[in-house]
Motif scaffolding. Structure first.
Motif, short mmCIF file in Angstrom:
data_model
loop_
_atom_site.label_atom_id
_atom_site.label_comp_id
_atom_site.label_asym_id
_atom_site.label_seq_id
_atom_site.Cartn_x
_atom_site.Cartn_y
_atom_site.Cartn_z
N SER A 209 39.84 68.43 -193.12
CA SER A 209 38.79 69.10 -192.35
C SER A 209 37.59 68.19 -192.14
O SER A 209 36.71 68.46 -191.32
N ASP A 210 37.56 67.07 -192.88
CA ASP A 210 36.44 66.14 -192.80
C ASP A 210 36.76 65.02 -191.81
O ASP A 210 37.01 63.88 -192.19
N PRO B 64 35.49 62.78 -188.65
CA PRO B 64 34.25 62.40 -187.95
C PRO B 64 34.31 62.74 -186.48
O PRO B 64 35.37 62.70 -185.85
N ARG B 65 33.15 63.08 -185.91
CA ARG B 65 33.09 63.37 -184.49
C ARG B 65 33.28 62.09 -183.68
O ARG B 65 32.82 61.01 -184.07
N ARG B 66 33.97 62.22 -182.58
CA ARG B 66 34.18 61.06 -181.72
C ARG B 66 32.91 60.76 -180.95
O ARG B 66 32.19 61.66 -180.53
N SER B 67 32.64 59.49 -180.75
CA SER B 67 31.47 59.10 -179.97
C SER B 67 31.74 59.35 -178.50
O SER B 67 32.89 59.40 -178.07
N GLU C 18 35.33 58.97 -176.39
CA GLU C 18 35.86 60.02 -175.52
C GLU C 18 36.12 59.47 -174.12
O GLU C 18 37.17 59.70 -173.52
N GLU D 289 42.20 59.42 -181.53
CA GLU D 289 41.45 60.30 -182.42
C GLU D 289 41.48 59.73 -183.84
O GLU D 289 42.53 59.33 -184.34
N ASP E 29 41.51 60.77 -187.18
CA ASP E 29 41.66 61.91 -188.09
C ASP E 29 41.85 61.47 -189.53
O ASP E 29 42.19 62.28 -190.41
#
Length: 558
Positions: A499-500, A502-505, A509, A515, A517
């Motif tokens: 669940s941890d 990181p958000r993609r920049s 994108e 991704e 993950d």
């Protein structure tokens, strides 16, 4: 864990790709081949060319980053597979793969550091690692052959126009004696001879020297690792220099590329190749040189084989196109033979220098528009405009000819349009026909309204879903996976979901980076044994589709 048997030849070459952004053959080794190359300070690339093969007539398939890179990574014309607009997220035909996946399937360790921008979301099945730390040194076994790509950003057009402090930092490895003086800048005649353009050209050249330093570091690392003799090194740029009438223009300066290949013991040092090549030809060339089959769908041609034997004329013509550039709508096609370049503009009522939010604030664009505006002020006073030449005025003009024809051998800066001249009618007709035949043979999706194309790809605005893989054990206890989605690649991992994540920049994108993950996805190449009680997650990806749901099951040997 047992893995599928490699299908590599006995001694496949390692492959290192070193690419840069937005440059022409403005390297010292191209002196006498490309106008102004003598201005460059590039000792490492000059040495690389001396130790291998220099291609003097290499061309991009598009004069802007993402479409050009899509051609290199697929071996296909962007206009044929839908990757011609800057930028898009295409849904190419199901048989299309990104090149490293073929190498990974064959047992290579494949890395990318780090830029993608291939016009599709890059599946994690393509690379073993795609990050700013990806490197051949990370491979788990020193004997494993590798395909390692390094994509430097140093020469990107944006760096030319940095503030002074930022530019000094960006070129910190360029010593004072290697700096390029603006007074000596070899400006092409289509640029106004102003301090703005001279400064931009000098900075562009300093960035090339900085990039050359980076290339030298990578070559040193190969030497340190004892890999120089067993590794093919390929250097290329995605398209032409980041200034007006180059990047985004379907002219020589938008499409002409440096291409250097060093392969010790196979390609003779000091080799010079003058045949016409697409950078798109790199994909089938790498496969052929490595003893791997070339998929029939690839449009490129192998430039040499595993014995270093060169094809004498892989391409009679080279082709390219300009399509939508961000918010700027346009369509142009071009064909080049060994002497002439023909350009067909489908919208001659539009300027080649249309307004773009990204480029309009750049000093060279501002300079061109300011000079054109000042000439309009001269007209207001009844004076004859004299701040730009006719050639320079054509760059920023509101209209352009429907057709252009240039004798590039005699006129490398494309200053005299020969279209319409009776003595060149046969050349015009010949290249018109070549362009038409190319479009008919491969198709040209750029001639379709983009909205229609997007509706075909994603009906109602919804992306298609890759089907969940079917996973089972065969009678021998091997894990077997299949996906019913045509063109899907299957990946598997022993790493559990987290669940941890990181958000993609926004850049990731936009460029379709894989991704992150936190899991290492292996490419499924055939049945394999999983250790007893191991939970294996399996997922499928089809280029342009949404990835499948995960299939995770505990497998126990019978």
């Amino acid at each position: 864990m047992d893995r599928a048997v490699s299908n590599l030849p006995s001694k496949p070459p390692n492959i290192v790709w070193i690419s840069t952004h937005d440059i022409n053959p403005d390297l010292g080794c191209y002196q006498g081949v490309w106008p102004g190359a003598e201005y460059a300070v590039t000792p490492n690339l000059d040495r690389l060319a001396a130790e291998g093969a220099r291609y003097d007539n290499a061309f991009a398939s598009a004069p802007v980053c993402a479409p050009a890179r899509s051609a290199i990574m697929t071996g296909c014309f962007p206009t044929a597979i839908g990757t011609m607009h800057m930028r898009t997220k295409a849904v190419p035909p199901p048989y299309i793969r990104l090149l490293p996946e073929y190498f990974r399937q064959a047992g290579y360790y494949c890395t990318n550091n780090w830029f993608t921008d291939f016009q599709v979301a890059t599946p994690p099945t393509v690379f073993d690692e795609c990050s700013s730390t990806a490197h051949w040194r990370n491979r788990p076994d020193r004997e494993t052959p590798f395909f390692a790509a390094f994509h430097g950003m140093t020469t990107h057009e944006s760096r030319i126009y940095h503030a002074d402090d930022a530019f000094a930092e960006a070129t910190r490895n360029v010593p004072p004696e290697a700096r390029h003086h603006p007074d000596d800048a070899p400006l092409p005649p289509y640029y106004p001879d102003t301090p703005v353009f001279r400064r931009a050209w000098a900075r562009y050249s300093d960035l090339i020297t900085e990039m050359d330093h980076w290339v030298g570091g990578l070559l040193d690392q190969l030497e340190e690792d004892g890999l120089s003799e067993s590794t093919m090194v390929v250097f290329w740029s995605d398209h032409g220099r980041g200034m007006p009438r180059a990047k985004r223009w379907p002219n020589e300066a938008g499409l002409r590329e440096p291409l250097i290949v060093r392969w010790p013991g196979v390609i003779r040092p000091g080799t010079v190749r003058t045949e016409l090549v697409h950078t798109m030809d790199l994909a089938p060339t790498m496969l052929t040189a490595s003893g791997l089959p070339v998929p029939e769908h690839m449009h490129g041609n192998a430039l040499f084989d595993g014995d270093g034997q060169f094809g004498e004329e892989p391409n009679r013509f080279v082709f390219a196109g300009r399509d939508r550039m961000d918010e700027s709508e346009d369509t142009s096609r071009t064909v080049r033979d060994s002497r002439y370049r023909y350009i067909r503009h489908y919208h001659p009522d539009r300027s080649g220098m249309e307004h773009l939010r990204y480029t309009d604030p750049l000093p060279t664009w501002i300079e061109f528009r300011d000079l054109a505006c000042r000439e309009a002020g001269q007209l207001e006073l009844g004076l004859e405009p004299d701040l730009l030449t006719d050639l320079q005025r054509s760059v920023v003009a509101a209209r352009r000819p429907a057709e252009e024809l240039y004798d590039v051998a005699a006129d490398p800066h494309e200053t005299v349009n020969l279209a319409g001249r009776p003595e060149h009618e046969s050349d015009l007709q010949r290249l018109r026909l070549a362009l038409r035949d190319w479009q008919e043979e491969y198709g040209d999706l750029g001639l379709q309204p983009e909205a229609d194309l997007i509706e075909q790809w994603r009906p109602g605005g919804r992306g298609r879903l890759t089907e969940e893989p079917e996973v089972s054990l065969n009678a021998e206890g091997w894990l077997v996976a299949r996906c019913t989605t045509d063109g899907a690649s299957i990946g598997w991992t022993l790493d559990p979901p987290s669940s941890d994540v990181p958000r993609r920049s926004p850049l990731d994108e936009m460029t379709g980076a894989p991704e992150n993950d936190g899991r290492r996805w292996n490419l499924y190449t055939g049945p394999f044994h999983a250790p007893e009680g191991t939970e294996v997650w399996v997922r499928a990806w089809r280029l342009g589709f949404e990835p499948s749901p995960e299939a995770g099951t505990i497998f126990t040997r019978p």
